[in-house]
Write an enzyme that holds these catalytic residues in place. Structure first.
Site, short mmCIF file in Angstrom:
data_model
loop_
_atom_site.label_atom_id
_atom_site.label_comp_id
_atom_site.label_asym_id
_atom_site.label_seq_id
_atom_site.Cartn_x
_atom_site.Cartn_y
_atom_site.Cartn_z
N SER A 138 1.32 -0.97 -0.18
CA SER A 138 -0.33 -0.28 0.07
C SER A 138 0.77 1.45 0.34
O SER A 138 2.26 1.53 1.04
CB SER A 138 -1.14 0.12 1.02
OG SER A 138 -1.63 1.03 1.40
N TYR A 163 -2.57 -0.43 10.03
CA TYR A 163 -2.87 -0.11 8.83
C TYR A 163 -1.60 -0.68 8.38
O TYR A 163 -1.15 -2.11 7.05
CB TYR A 163 -3.62 -0.13 8.11
CG TYR A 163 -3.68 -0.53 6.56
CD1 TYR A 163 -4.56 -1.40 6.10
CD2 TYR A 163 -3.33 0.63 5.43
CE1 TYR A 163 -4.81 -1.94 4.55
CE2 TYR A 163 -3.54 0.03 4.17
CZ TYR A 163 -3.68 -1.44 4.13
OH TYR A 163 -4.16 -1.60 2.46
#
Length: 331
Positions: A138, A163
């Site tokens: 990501s 995350y």
């Protein structure tokens, strides 16, 4: 090829499944149908493939070790595999708990779903002699990084959410398994993916629905935050490029659009596409959100010819055209 695809019923996973089957591959897909958003949306994403003889679905949790016996059983039935020869030519690992803000509320759950699951899957690749491992990282790994556009050569990562930290951990695990066991690992750093089937909690999906309905949209901050929005078809081309890459053993690669859009510009584009003005509910900036993302995609272009082709405006129109055909989907 024979491919193990995780997260196959999600937004990016289902588009990847579409492409793999079109290209003639055989696919074992794994999804746990996490309750983060309605199961019916994921079921709709893969409904056209459930009877395809080249696809088998395993509903299971990758953080549980007994999942891998199920995968092997299904794989042997679908693609064969005996005598020490792997049933799979490659793994595309897209399953994960997504979302920056929810991860702050449930860091342990994100660790389990993202890091433990990836560790288990890498170990499965090792024991099953699977030598190509492509996984979703990501843009969040870059954190607050003022040097833009972001390049993979920048080793100073400053993640600011649980995350993001899980994705950094997965990248490091991939390096370990590549170094020790000769597995080719490619970590793809996705930049704000959007398009048809996008999760209902994400801004473009949410804003289209709310603006069309005349409802106030929640806008965090002053609208100056910037994102590198990347249309789903461009991301899929990058995933396929990584799947077919056969040179170096470990690479981290940006997949973005190489241009940024402010939050205010994003809202203005949606207003133009929907044909209605937005009602703004201004809120304070949220913890865990970064002020900007911007991908340098030259490495992806060099390694496997990645070239993003869809502008933000065109992508938004394509999303809206899709949404108009199914506005009654649950959210």
């Amino acid at each position: 090829m024979n491919i193990l695809l995780t997260g196959c019923a999600g937004f990016i996973g289902s588009h990847t499944l579409d492409r793999l089957l079109i290209d003639g591959h055989r696919v074992v897909g794994v999804d746990n149908f996490d309750s983060f958003y309605p199961r019916s949306l994921k079921e709709a994403n893969i409904a056209k493939h459930v009877e395809d003889p080249n696809f088998e679905l395993v509903e299971a949790d990758l953080a549980e070790l007994d999942t891998y016996a199920k995968i092997k059983c299904v794989a042997n039935a679908l693609v064969g595999g005996a005598g020490g020869v792997s049933s799979f030519d490659a793994i595309i690992h897209l399953a994960a708990k997504a979302g920056v803000r929810p991860s702050i509320e449930d860091p342990v759950g994100y660790l389990r779903a993202n890091v433990i699951a990836t560790q288990n899957l890498l170990e499965f690749a090792r024991t099953e002699n699977i030598k190509q491992f492509v996984f979703a990282s990501s843009s969040s790994v870059y954190g607050v990084n003022p040097r833009v556009p972001w390049t993979e050569a920048d080793a100073v990562l400053k993640p600011i959410s649980p995350y993001a930290s899980t994705k950094v951990s997965c990248e490091l695990l991939g390096h370990v398994y590549s170094h020790l066991y000769g597995i080719r690992v490619l970590g793809l750093r996705f930049f704000t993916v959007f398009g048809p089937r996008q999760r209902p909690d994400l801004a473009i999906n949410k804003f289209v629905r709310m603006i069309d309905a005349g409802e106030a949209i929640p806008v965090f901050g002053d609208g100056s935050t910037r994102r590198d929005y990347t249309f789903i078809s461009d991301i899929i081309s990058g995933i396929i490029g990584a799947l077919n890459y056969n040179k170096t053993g470990y690479e981290l690669v940006n997949l973005g659009n190489d241009q940024t859009i402010t939050l205010s510009e994003m809202i203005a584009t949606i207003e133009e596409v929907v044909g209605k003005n937005a009602i703004i509910d201004r809120k304070p900036q949220q913890p865990g959100d970064v002020p900007q993302t911007w991908a340098d995609v030259s490495k992806a272009q060099e390694l496997f010819g990645y070239v993003p082709k869809t502008s933000f405006s065109d992508g938004t129109k394509r999303f809206y055209d899709w949404w108009k055909q199914c506005p009654s989907l649950p959210v």
